[in-house]
Design a protein around this motif. Structure first.
Motif, mmCIF file in Angstrom:
data_model
loop_
_atom_site.group_PDB
_atom_site.id
_atom_site.type_symbol
_atom_site.label_atom_id
_atom_site.label_comp_id
_atom_site.label_asym_id
_atom_site.label_seq_id
_atom_site.Cartn_x
_atom_site.Cartn_y
_atom_site.Cartn_z
ATOM 1 N N HIS A 21 -9.495 8.809 1.245
ATOM 2 C CA HIS A 21 -8.667 10.018 1.110
ATOM 3 C C HIS A 21 -7.449 9.736 0.224
ATOM 4 N N ASP A 22 -6.851 8.550 0.374
ATOM 5 C CA ASP A 22 -5.783 8.152 -0.542
ATOM 6 C C ASP A 22 -6.303 8.117 -1.979
ATOM 7 N N GLN A 23 -7.496 7.578 -2.144
ATOM 8 C CA GLN A 23 -8.088 7.496 -3.482
ATOM 9 C C GLN A 23 -8.245 8.890 -4.099
ATOM 10 N N ALA A 24 -8.766 9.823 -3.317
ATOM 11 C CA ALA A 24 -8.953 11.187 -3.832
ATOM 12 C C ALA A 24 -7.617 11.813 -4.215
ATOM 13 N N THR A 25 -6.593 11.582 -3.405
ATOM 14 C CA THR A 25 -5.272 12.151 -3.680
ATOM 15 C C THR A 25 -4.700 11.601 -4.984
ATOM 16 N N ALA A 71 -14.432 11.063 -9.453
ATOM 17 C CA ALA A 71 -15.844 11.199 -9.080
ATOM 18 C C ALA A 71 -16.231 10.177 -8.026
ATOM 19 N N HIS A 72 -15.737 8.951 -8.186
ATOM 20 C CA HIS A 72 -16.061 7.894 -7.231
ATOM 21 C C HIS A 72 -15.562 8.253 -5.832
ATOM 22 N N SER A 73 -14.320 8.737 -5.756
ATOM 23 C CA SER A 73 -13.779 9.096 -4.440
ATOM 24 C C SER A 73 -14.500 10.307 -3.859
ATOM 25 N N CYS A 74 -14.881 11.263 -4.703
ATOM 26 C CA CYS A 74 -15.645 12.416 -4.213
ATOM 27 C C CYS A 74 -16.985 11.974 -3.638
ATOM 28 N N THR A 75 -17.609 10.986 -4.276
ATOM 29 C CA THR A 75 -18.882 10.471 -3.763
ATOM 30 C C THR A 75 -18.688 9.857 -2.388
ATOM 31 N N ARG A 76 -17.641 9.039 -2.249
ATOM 32 C CA ARG A 76 -17.369 8.412 -0.959
ATOM 33 C C ARG A 76 -17.169 9.451 0.148
ATOM 34 N N LEU A 77 -16.577 10.584 -0.202
ATOM 35 C CA LEU A 77 -16.254 11.606 0.801
ATOM 36 C C LEU A 77 -17.356 12.645 0.968
ATOM 37 N N GLY A 78 -18.512 12.417 0.302
ATOM 38 C CA GLY A 78 -19.646 13.318 0.453
ATOM 39 C C GLY A 78 -19.543 14.601 -0.341
ATOM 40 N N HIS A 124 0.818 -1.216 0.000
ATOM 41 C CA HIS A 124 0.000 0.000 0.000
ATOM 42 C C HIS A 124 0.854 1.269 0.000
ATOM 43 N N SER A 125 1.693 1.421 1.008
ATOM 44 C CA SER A 125 2.461 2.667 1.122
ATOM 45 C C SER A 125 3.483 2.788 -0.008
ATOM 46 N N VAL A 126 4.038 1.666 -0.451
ATOM 47 C CA VAL A 126 5.001 1.691 -1.560
ATOM 48 C C VAL A 126 4.320 2.189 -2.833
ATOM 49 N N LEU A 127 3.120 1.688 -3.085
ATOM 50 C CA LEU A 127 2.392 2.090 -4.291
ATOM 51 C C LEU A 127 2.067 3.584 -4.271
ATOM 52 N N GLN A 177 -2.210 5.599 -15.052
ATOM 53 C CA GLN A 177 -2.457 4.161 -15.140
ATOM 54 C C GLN A 177 -2.292 3.474 -13.789
ATOM 55 N N LEU A 178 -1.306 3.879 -13.017
ATOM 56 C CA LEU A 178 -1.138 3.288 -11.685
ATOM 57 C C LEU A 178 -2.319 3.668 -10.789
ATOM 58 N N ALA A 179 -2.784 4.898 -10.889
ATOM 59 C CA ALA A 179 -3.969 5.298 -10.121
ATOM 60 C C ALA A 179 -5.179 4.440 -10.501
ATOM 61 N N TRP A 180 -5.321 4.152 -11.785
ATOM 62 C CA TRP A 180 -6.403 3.272 -12.258
ATOM 63 C C TRP A 180 -6.345 1.906 -11.588
ATOM 64 N N THR A 181 -5.136 1.373 -11.466
ATOM 65 C CA THR A 181 -4.993 0.029 -10.885
ATOM 66 C C THR A 181 -5.347 -0.005 -9.396
ATOM 67 N N LEU A 182 -5.278 1.131 -8.727
ATOM 68 C CA LEU A 182 -5.518 1.176 -7.277
ATOM 69 C C LEU A 182 -6.984 1.379 -6.916
ATOM 70 N N THR A 183 -7.820 1.667 -7.915
ATOM 71 C CA THR A 183 -9.176 2.135 -7.652
ATOM 72 C C THR A 183 -9.979 1.185 -6.775
ATOM 73 N N ASP A 184 -10.101 -0.074 -7.182
ATOM 74 C CA ASP A 184 -10.954 -1.003 -6.428
ATOM 75 C C ASP A 184 -10.386 -1.305 -5.053
ATOM 76 N N TYR A 185 -9.071 -1.490 -4.970
ATOM 77 C CA TYR A 185 -8.472 -1.780 -3.670
ATOM 78 C C TYR A 185 -8.722 -0.639 -2.681
ATOM 79 N N LEU A 186 -8.394 0.590 -3.083
ATOM 80 C CA LEU A 186 -8.548 1.720 -2.170
ATOM 81 C C LEU A 186 -10.016 1.922 -1.789
ATOM 82 N N ASP A 187 -10.920 1.713 -2.742
ATOM 83 C CA ASP A 187 -12.335 1.903 -2.471
ATOM 84 C C ASP A 187 -12.861 0.851 -1.498
#
Length: 265
Positions: A81-85, A111-118, A44-47, A65-75
């Motif tokens: 907050h990591d997802q939004a960043t 958009a997905h992370s913004c939804t999660r954070l209200g 996690h922290s390495v990524l 592309q790396l952010a794309w790969t993290l989407t489901d895991y972080l969600d």
């Protein structure tokens, strides 16, 4: 390795067009959902730091592309907050590249992370931008997926009718594409917004069909969501033993999948 892991968490995502590994590098071998989830947790922290360094050095394709790969895991694990960043970094990178595909994916994931954070107004703006971008690319399957996410953001603002319209639009697109997984997922979404609007009988019909399809296709996360939808409809009809049984099935499945948020919900 992260791309491989992302497709193990959701085998029905459209893969990215990756460049080959640089000489001297060797991706890890991952072959199962549990293995992918454990790898993400360990790295996690390495990524996150790798992505931040890629952004600092303007390795912009790597960033989005790396952010794309993290989407489901972080969600799924609640790291919103990591997802939004990382998705904000991804969108900035895609904008610098003027990459239409990267821009579309990054709008959707941000958009997905913004939804999660209200942050619903931001989420709706990014979802609409993603719908428009995928439409321009002629990527109807990806556009349909965004519409399902868009419906969820509208739901959380109490706009159930608009949410149902987005879910129905997604269903129509998936049917036209003969996309069986998308068809099943959007059937559940239509049923969910029907039960939220009080039409529990119609919801049960759509969600029961979705459940049969999802089990046949082996799409476990959406199977769990659909069990929750059916439970909600039974609860609305006052059929509490049936509701309880379906909630227990959903709970057990979310637990096995390591989805902390929906297990708690």
């Amino acid at each position: 390795t992260a791309h491989t892991a992302a497709l193990l968490l959701d085998p029905h995502r459209t893969p990215l067009p990756l460049a080959p590994p640089e000489p001297g590098t060797q991706p890890e071998t991952l072959s199962a959902y549990d293995q992918a989830l454990a790898w993400y947790e360990a790295e996690h922290s390495v990524l996150l730091n790798t992505l931040a360094q890629a952004s600092a050095h303007a390795l912009d394709t790597h960033v989005w592309q790396l952010a794309w790969t993290l989407t489901d895991y972080l969600d799924r694990c609640g790291h919103w907050h990591d997802q939004a960043t990382v998705q904000a970094l991804a969108l900035a990178a895609a904008e610098r590249l003027d990459d239409p595909l990267g821009r579309a994916h990054s709008h959707r994931n941000l958009a997905h992370s913004c939804t999660r954070l209200g942050r619903y107004a931001d989420a709706i703006n990014h979802f609409q931008a993603a719908v428009d971008a995928f439409s321009r690319l002629g990527a109807d399957s990806l556009q349909a997926g965004v519409r399902l996410n868009y419906a969820w953001a509208l739901e959380l603002t109490g706009s159930y009718d608009q949410a149902l319209q987005q879910a129905q639009a997604a269903l129509d697109l998936y049917r036209s594409l003969q996309d069986e997984v998308g068809h099943a997922r959007s059937l559940n979404a239509v049923g969910w917004y029907q039960t939220l609007s009080g039409d529990h009988d119609s919801a049960l019909i759509n969600c029961a069909e979705a459940l049969v399809r999802l089990r046949r296709l082996g799409v476990q996360h959406d199977e769990a969501y659909t069990l929750e939808s059916i439970a909600h409809a039974y609860r609305g009809l006052g059929q509490l033993p049936q509701a309880s049984a379906r909630y227990h099935e959903a709970l057990d499945l979310f637990h096995r999948l390591g989805d902390l948020y929906y297990e708690a919900a």
